[in-house]
Design a protein around this motif. Structure first.
Motif, PDB file in Angstrom:
ATOM      1  N   ILE A  36       0.838  -1.212   0.000  1.00 61.39           N
ATOM      2  CA  ILE A  36       0.000   0.000   0.000  1.00 61.39           C
ATOM      3  C   ILE A  36       0.870   1.259   0.000  1.00 61.39           C
ATOM      4  N   ASN A  37       2.121   1.091  -0.443  1.00 57.96           N
ATOM      5  CA  ASN A  37       3.043   2.217  -0.599  1.00 57.96           C
ATOM      6  C   ASN A  37       3.214   3.013   0.693  1.00 57.96           C
ATOM      7  N   TRP A  38       3.237   2.327   1.815  1.00 55.34           N
ATOM      8  CA  TRP A  38       3.523   2.940   3.113  1.00 55.34           C
ATOM      9  C   TRP A  38       2.608   4.126   3.397  1.00 55.34           C
ATOM     10  N   ASP A  39       1.318   3.891   3.289  1.00 52.50           N
ATOM     11  CA  ASP A  39       0.344   4.945   3.597  1.00 52.50           C
ATOM     12  C   ASP A  39       0.465   5.324   5.073  1.00 52.50           C
ATOM     13  N   PRO A  40       0.864   6.552   5.406  1.00 49.25           N
ATOM     14  CA  PRO A  40       1.091   6.934   6.801  1.00 49.25           C
ATOM     15  C   PRO A  40      -0.181   6.962   7.639  1.00 49.25           C
ATOM     16  N   ARG A  63      10.537   3.505  10.493  1.00 53.66           N
ATOM     17  CA  ARG A  63      11.832   3.656   9.825  1.00 53.66           C
ATOM     18  C   ARG A  63      11.726   3.310   8.342  1.00 53.66           C
ATOM     19  N   GLU A  64      11.071   2.190   8.042  1.00 53.66           N
ATOM     20  CA  GLU A  64      10.938   1.771   6.657  1.00 53.66           C
ATOM     21  C   GLU A  64      10.072   2.733   5.858  1.00 53.66           C
ATOM     22  N   LEU A  65       9.058   3.310   6.502  1.00 51.50           N
ATOM     23  CA  LEU A  65       8.240   4.312   5.822  1.00 51.50           C
ATOM     24  C   LEU A  65       9.096   5.509   5.423  1.00 51.50           C
ATOM     25  N   CYS A  66       9.909   6.011   6.342  1.00 53.79           N
ATOM     26  CA  CYS A  66      10.761   7.167   6.056  1.00 53.79           C
ATOM     27  C   CYS A  66      11.739   6.863   4.931  1.00 53.79           C
ATOM     28  N   ILE A  67      12.353   5.696   4.981  1.00 57.03           N
ATOM     29  CA  ILE A  67      13.323   5.309   3.954  1.00 57.03           C
ATOM     30  C   ILE A  67      12.643   5.169   2.596  1.00 57.03           C
ATOM     31  N   SER A  68      11.428   4.620   2.585  1.00 55.83           N
ATOM     32  CA  SER A  68      10.714   4.404   1.335  1.00 55.83           C
ATOM     33  C   SER A  68      10.272   5.708   0.695  1.00 55.83           C
TER      34      SER A  68
END
Length: 284
Positions: A36-40, A63-68
């Motif tokens: 889902i493309n790291w939906d915050p 962390r992975e959301l920020c990196i992505s």
């Protein structure tokens, strides 16, 4: 009796990561959020399920959301830090800086009649070049990423003018060892009494009170006029501020720097020059 209570409590807990349930399996969660493309927004909801899920989110997912979503910016922030070192303020706070406009309210150095509530920003563009223009000559070795202001129309205000209010945010790299922090401490600048960082809850300094006013080039990048702004930095290096924006004509164009970071998912659309347009799409 104590053992019976413990067994009763254990029965209500989520299964351990070794069980058949994948809700606490980091690998499963990583695959889900990648899909889902790291939906915050969804990650925020997921982190509220339980303390255990929240712990997994803090340890891995934020962390992975920020990196992505902001790979170059994250690489710049963690460059030179120990492997697997903890980012000041935590990855969840950085994710909030990336996606959340904290709104604005009156303070002693900046008057606004209407309190603006915080909200998810539809699109964000951070720039290290813009951040550099915020730094004084003695602090030029510091690294600061600044986001373009989020524009808010508040109607007739500001002494009868109808200027828009801009809310901007940013983050320092390695703020603990920065010259900006050293300046604030050596000058014995006091913390603000009634203001906390909207991103990590820490105490903040007023950069306006400390006379750390941005140069004219910073005001130009913000789109502000006459230096009418106030901004704060917390002990973890998160920055937030407000300014009055100058209304631009339709002929004005944005200037993009090579180190700009567009935080968002690709919309697949391209500009007339063939450059891909990136947007953050969040369903509220």
């Amino acid at each position: 009796m104590v053992n019976k209570k413990l067994k009763s409590n254990d029965s209500n807990e989520f299964p351990t990561p070794d069980s058949s349930s994948g809700i606490l399996d980091e690998r499963v969660l990583l695959l889900v959020f990648q899909s889902i493309n790291w939906d915050p927004h969804i990650l925020c909801l997921m982190a509220c399920v339980s303390r255990k899920v929240s712990a997994v989110a803090k340890r891995v997912l934020w962390r992975e959301l920020c990196i992505s979503r902001a790979p170059r910016m994250v690489e710049g922030l963690i460059h030179g830090t120990p492997p697997n070192g903890r980012l000041n303020g935590g990855w969840d706070s950085l994710a909030k800086v990336l996606f959340y406009c904290c709104g604005g309210k009156p303070c002693r150095n900046f008057r606004v009649e209407k309190v603006l509530k915080g909200h998810f920003a539809n699109a964000s563009r951070f720039s290290k070049t813009s951040g550099q223009s915020f730094l004084t000559k003695k602090c030029q070795s510091d690294v600061l990423y600044i986001c373009d202001p989020c524009e808010h129309s508040i109607g007739i205000s500001n002494g009868g003018n109808d200027d828009d209010l801009g809310v901007f945010r940013g983050v320092f790299k390695g703020f603990v060892k920065s010259k900006t922090r050293d300046f604030l401490i050596k000058r014995q600048i006091q913390f603000e009494h009634h203001i906390r960082c909207p991103y990590c809850g820490s105490r903040v300094w007023s950069m306006t009170s400390a006379k750390l006013i941005p140069r004219k080039s910073a005001l130009k990048k913000l789109g502000s006029n006459d230096g009418r702004l106030e901004y704060f930095v917390c002990v973890n290096g998160h920055l937030h501020g407000t300014c009055w924006l100058t209304r631009l004509s339709s002929d004005d164009e944005d200037e993009f720097d090579d180190d700009d970071e567009n935080v968002g998912s690709s919309s697949g659309r391209t500009s007339s020059s063939g450059e891909e347009i990136c947007e953050t799409l969040i369903c509220l």
